[in-house]
Design a protein around this motif. Structure first.
Motif, PDB file in Angstrom:
ATOM      1  N   VAL A  89       1.028  -1.330  -0.108  1.00 47.93           N
ATOM      2  CA  VAL A  89      -0.017   0.015   0.113  1.00 47.93           C
ATOM      3  C   VAL A  89       0.939   1.305  -0.003  1.00 47.93           C
ATOM      4  N   ILE A  90       0.644   2.119  -0.981  1.00 55.02           N
ATOM      5  CA  ILE A  90       1.459   3.329  -1.009  1.00 55.02           C
ATOM      6  C   ILE A  90       0.486   4.413  -0.531  1.00 55.02           C
ATOM      7  N   TYR A  91       0.858   5.182   0.678  1.00 54.53           N
ATOM      8  CA  TYR A  91      -0.117   6.100   1.206  1.00 54.53           C
ATOM      9  C   TYR A  91       0.673   7.307   0.715  1.00 54.53           C
ATOM     10  N   THR A  92      -0.353   8.500   0.027  1.00 58.01           N
ATOM     11  CA  THR A  92       0.069   9.718  -0.412  1.00 58.01           C
ATOM     12  C   THR A  92      -0.549  10.944   0.593  1.00 58.01           C
ATOM     13  N   PHE A  93       0.405  11.692   1.196  1.00 62.86           N
ATOM     14  CA  PHE A  93      -0.284  12.798   1.931  1.00 62.86           C
ATOM     15  C   PHE A  93      -0.051  13.994   1.138  1.00 62.86           C
ATOM     16  N   VAL A  94      -0.868  15.046   1.062  1.00 63.45           N
ATOM     17  CA  VAL A  94      -0.731  16.318   0.475  1.00 63.45           C
ATOM     18  C   VAL A  94      -1.032  17.423   1.709  1.00 63.45           C
ATOM     19  N   VAL A  95       0.043  18.028   2.250  1.00 61.31           N
ATOM     20  CA  VAL A  95      -0.226  18.809   3.347  1.00 61.31           C
ATOM     21  C   VAL A  95      -0.190  20.307   2.779  1.00 61.31           C
ATOM     22  N   THR A  96      -1.160  21.128   3.149  1.00 61.27           N
ATOM     23  CA  THR A  96      -1.265  22.210   2.673  1.00 61.27           C
ATOM     24  C   THR A  96      -1.463  23.475   3.789  1.00 61.27           C
ATOM     25  N   ASN A  97      -0.571  24.483   3.692  1.00 57.78           N
ATOM     26  CA  ASN A  97      -0.702  25.597   4.554  1.00 57.78           C
ATOM     27  C   ASN A  97      -2.010  26.462   4.176  1.00 57.78           C
ATOM     28  N   THR A  98      -3.169  26.351   4.886  1.00 62.10           N
ATOM     29  CA  THR A  98      -3.940  26.909   4.633  1.00 62.10           C
ATOM     30  C   THR A  98      -4.338  28.379   5.440  1.00 62.10           C
ATOM     31  N   GLY A  99      -3.332  28.674   6.231  1.00 63.48           N
ATOM     32  CA  GLY A  99      -3.219  29.948   7.097  1.00 63.48           C
ATOM     33  C   GLY A  99      -2.395  30.847   6.213  1.00 63.48           C
ATOM     34  N   ASN A 100      -2.113  31.852   7.052  1.00 60.23           N
ATOM     35  CA  ASN A 100      -1.442  33.142   6.419  1.00 60.23           C
ATOM     36  C   ASN A 100       0.024  33.202   7.337  1.00 60.23           C
ATOM     37  N   VAL A 101       0.421  32.448   7.748  1.00 63.19           N
ATOM     38  CA  VAL A 101       1.914  32.396   8.354  1.00 63.19           C
ATOM     39  C   VAL A 101       2.621  31.089   7.922  1.00 63.19           C
ATOM     40  N   THR A 102       3.820  31.468   7.973  1.00 62.84           N
ATOM     41  CA  THR A 102       4.839  30.444   7.381  1.00 62.84           C
ATOM     42  C   THR A 102       4.938  29.440   8.445  1.00 62.84           C
ATOM     43  N   LEU A 103       4.942  27.958   8.017  1.00 66.54           N
ATOM     44  CA  LEU A 103       4.990  26.815   9.183  1.00 66.54           C
ATOM     45  C   LEU A 103       6.338  26.427   9.247  1.00 66.54           C
ATOM     46  N   GLU A 104       6.870  26.045  10.121  1.00 69.43           N
ATOM     47  CA  GLU A 104       8.115  25.418  10.396  1.00 69.43           C
ATOM     48  C   GLU A 104       7.879  23.952  11.036  1.00 69.43           C
ATOM     49  N   ASN A 105       8.868  23.066  10.808  1.00 67.12           N
ATOM     50  CA  ASN A 105       8.974  21.923  11.540  1.00 67.12           C
ATOM     51  C   ASN A 105       7.766  20.914  11.371  1.00 67.12           C
ATOM     52  N   VAL A 106       7.097  20.790   9.933  1.00 69.98           N
ATOM     53  CA  VAL A 106       5.945  20.238   9.614  1.00 69.98           C
ATOM     54  C   VAL A 106       6.349  18.834   9.397  1.00 69.98           C
ATOM     55  N   THR A 107       5.509  17.980  10.497  1.00 68.75           N
ATOM     56  CA  THR A 107       5.724  16.623  10.450  1.00 68.75           C
ATOM     57  C   THR A 107       4.438  15.833  10.455  1.00 68.75           C
ATOM     58  N   ILE A 108       4.678  14.657  10.089  1.00 68.88           N
ATOM     59  CA  ILE A 108       3.544  13.638  10.055  1.00 68.88           C
ATOM     60  C   ILE A 108       3.770  12.611  10.859  1.00 68.88           C
ATOM     61  N   ASP A 109       2.374  12.189  11.654  1.00 70.17           N
ATOM     62  CA  ASP A 109       2.507  11.162  12.598  1.00 70.17           C
ATOM     63  C   ASP A 109       1.633   9.933  11.807  1.00 70.17           C
ATOM     64  N   GLU A 110       2.211   9.323  11.299  1.00 72.21           N
ATOM     65  CA  GLU A 110       1.456   8.340  10.390  1.00 72.21           C
ATOM     66  C   GLU A 110       0.641   7.100  11.240  1.00 72.21           C
ATOM     67  N   THR A 111       1.098   6.969  12.420  1.00 69.10           N
ATOM     68  CA  THR A 111       0.636   6.046  13.396  1.00 69.10           C
ATOM     69  C   THR A 111      -0.680   6.710  14.217  1.00 69.10           C
ATOM     70  N   TYR A 112      -1.011   7.734  13.973  1.00 74.59           N
ATOM     71  CA  TYR A 112      -2.114   8.405  14.803  1.00 74.59           C
ATOM     72  C   TYR A 112      -3.223   7.227  15.200  1.00 74.59           C
ATOM     73  N   HIS A 113      -3.601   6.625  14.047  1.00 75.33           N
ATOM     74  CA  HIS A 113      -4.711   5.583  14.148  1.00 75.33           C
ATOM     75  C   HIS A 113      -4.347   4.832  13.003  1.00 75.33           C
ATOM     76  N   PHE A 114      -3.765   3.603  13.346  1.00 82.39           N
ATOM     77  CA  PHE A 114      -3.315   2.657  12.192  1.00 82.39           C
ATOM     78  C   PHE A 114      -4.002   1.137  12.964  1.00 82.39           C
ATOM     79  N   THR A 115      -4.689   0.387  11.930  1.00 79.72           N
ATOM     80  CA  THR A 115      -5.308  -1.033  12.445  1.00 79.72           C
ATOM     81  C   THR A 115      -4.165  -1.855  11.834  1.00 79.72           C
ATOM     82  N   GLY A 116      -3.411  -1.476  11.063  1.00 79.27           N
ATOM     83  CA  GLY A 116      -2.772  -2.685  10.407  1.00 79.27           C
ATOM     84  C   GLY A 116      -1.776  -3.248  11.496  1.00 79.27           C
ATOM     85  N   THR A 117      -1.473  -4.493  11.072  1.00 81.44           N
ATOM     86  CA  THR A 117      -0.619  -5.243  12.102  1.00 81.44           C
ATOM     87  C   THR A 117       0.814  -5.400  11.810  1.00 81.44           C
TER      88      THR A 117
END
Length: 467
Positions: free
Chosen positions: A191-219
């Protein structure tokens, strides 16, 4: 303005005789010069809304007042004396003076108004405010100068601060694609998961990180999240307003996943702002199938349960009372783990339950049938077995609670028919004896002879129609 004033008086008189006589005397007065200048600065933002941010125009207004008693010349404003903005200030523009003096000149108590414009940059918005303080300078007399730093009133030197509006926001959209050799997504596929992260605000964001295991039922174990690209060229971890970044992560489907029939996954993205002040300012979002959604991404897996049973002859004693011995092998030929497989050979009296059998796994049983005369007489003996999975119709009733448990068969396979032929050796023997009715050893005329026949089946098959 000059600082001193000299006045000379001359007296002339005409005598009766001779030339006029004259005399003069001068008096010089020194004036106290008290030069003083003040600058008051204010700011107004031209914005389409109440949120002052990138692209809006700040108009700074300066009111310069000659508070002294001397005329000031060469009045100039240094707008960059203290300026935290990251863009370029426009030129200071003279607007008017209260007593009609030209630009650069101020009579005592006269005021002059100036303006300058500045366009707010993204860096300014990221900082959250712009500080600005100007310095005004005027000259008088013989090259002497007077100056002042801008403030809110003539009496203070407060920095003019424009507070900017920060509306931090982030969104993550997640999708899944399965790499498979067929249309059945199951164990071993990726399975190839694709994430598109968008800055929808008006300030620059730093240290953008993704927690892929937030909710994951795979074993299994998720692969690392990998940065692919950003729409405005920012490096990994940075997102400008309106910018999107693409990430991917891979996961190999396990057997437990296939048995479950689906994999649910939801990621969480976090981005920080105002890092120069604290790491406590951040925004988060849970992934969904659109910017405004926070639903889980589900990958439906393909289940193809199947089993097979094979039966083979191990040995044949080929004699009544001996046995015909079989081997019965059950194999899970599907892609899901099977539970409670009933293996039955009615003629051999075999009934076994396999508690669990993984895909591709096999289990074998031995079964025997005692050879009867009827089997020998038939010449050949045919036998099959079957394997099946049962589902109890009444969930309150479990197998083993009685003989009348009702169930339906949800999966079954019948084995091949095994033919066992016996060696038939038909044979018969007859023995004949004679006896006399007088009990003697020989017969006399008129004496009756009694013949006795003993017929014996000396073969291994039952004989019929013996005559």
């Amino acid at each position: 303005n000059a600082g001193t004033f000299t006045n000379t008086a001359t007296v002339t008189g005409t005598p009766p005789v001779g030339a006029d006589v004259t005399d003069d005397d001068s008096d010089t007065q020194t004036f106290i010069q008290e030069p003083e200048i003040a600058i008051v600065k204010s700011a107004e933002v031209d914005s389409e809304d109440d949120c002052y941010d990138t692209g809006d125009i700040v108009t700074y207004t300066f009111v310069v007042t000659n508070l002294g008693n001397v005329t000031l010349e060469n009045v100039t404003i240094d707008e960059t004396y203290h300026f935290t903005g990251t863009g370029t200030l426009g030129a200071v523009t003279f607007v008017s003076s209260s007593m009609g003096s030209v630009e650069g000149t101020l009579l005592p108590n006269e005021t002059a108004t100036y303006t300058v414009e500045y366009e707010i940059t993204q860096e300014d918005t990221d900082t959250r405010y712009i500080d600005n303080q100007a310095e005004v300078t005027g000259s008088y007399g013989d090259g002497m100068t007077v100056d002042d730093l801008s403030g809110e009133t003539n009496a203070d030197d407060e920095v003019t601060q424009v507070d900017l509006c920060q509306q931090p926001s982030i969104a993550i959209v997640k999708s899944a694609e399965v790499i498979s050799d067929d249309d059945c997504y199951d164990t071993g596929d990726t399975v190839i998961y694709t994430f598109v992260v968008t800055n929808t605000g008006n300030v620059t964001l730093e240290n953008v990180t993704i927690d892929e295991t937030y909710h994951f039922t795979g074993t299994g174990t998720l692969g690392a999240v990998t940065f692919v690209s950003s729409s405005m060229g920012s490096a990994e971890g940075t997102l400008k307003p309106g910018e999107s970044a693409t990430y991917t992560a891979e996961y190999v489907i396990t057997q437990q996943d296939t048995d479950t029939r689906f994999i649910n996954n939801q990621a969480e993205v976090t981005g920080y702002y105002l890092l120069a002040f604290s790491n406590e300012f951040f925004v988060t979002d849970l992934s969904g199938d659109s910017v405004d959604a926070d639903n889980e991404t589900q990958v439906d897996l393909c289940q193809r349960p199947d089993l097979s049973i094979a039966k083979s002859l191990v040995s044949n004693d080929d004699v009544v009372g001996g046995s015909v011995n079989y081997e019965i092998t059950v194999t899970n030929t599907g892609n899901v783990t099977l539970y409670d497989i009933y293996v039955v050979d009615d003629k051999a009296g075999l009934m076994e339950v396999v508690p669990v059998l993984a895909p591709g796994a096999s289990i074998s049983f031995q079964a025997s049938v005692i050879i009867t005369q009827e089997m020998i007489d038939e010449g050949c003996f045919y036998n099959t077995a079957y394997a099946e999975i049962r589902e109890v119709i009444d969930e309150q009733q479990q197998p083993g609670e009685g003989e009348d448990v009702e169930y339906r068969v949800v999966l079954r396979d019948d084995s091949n028919e095994v033919e066992v032929c016996f060696t038939q050796t038909p044979e018969i023997k007859i023995t004949k004896t004679a006896s006399y009715d007088d009990g003697g050893d020989c017969s006399d005329v008129g004496e009756e002879i009694l013949y006795t026949f003993v017929v014996t089946n000396t073969g291994n098959v039952t004989l019929s129609s013996v005559t």
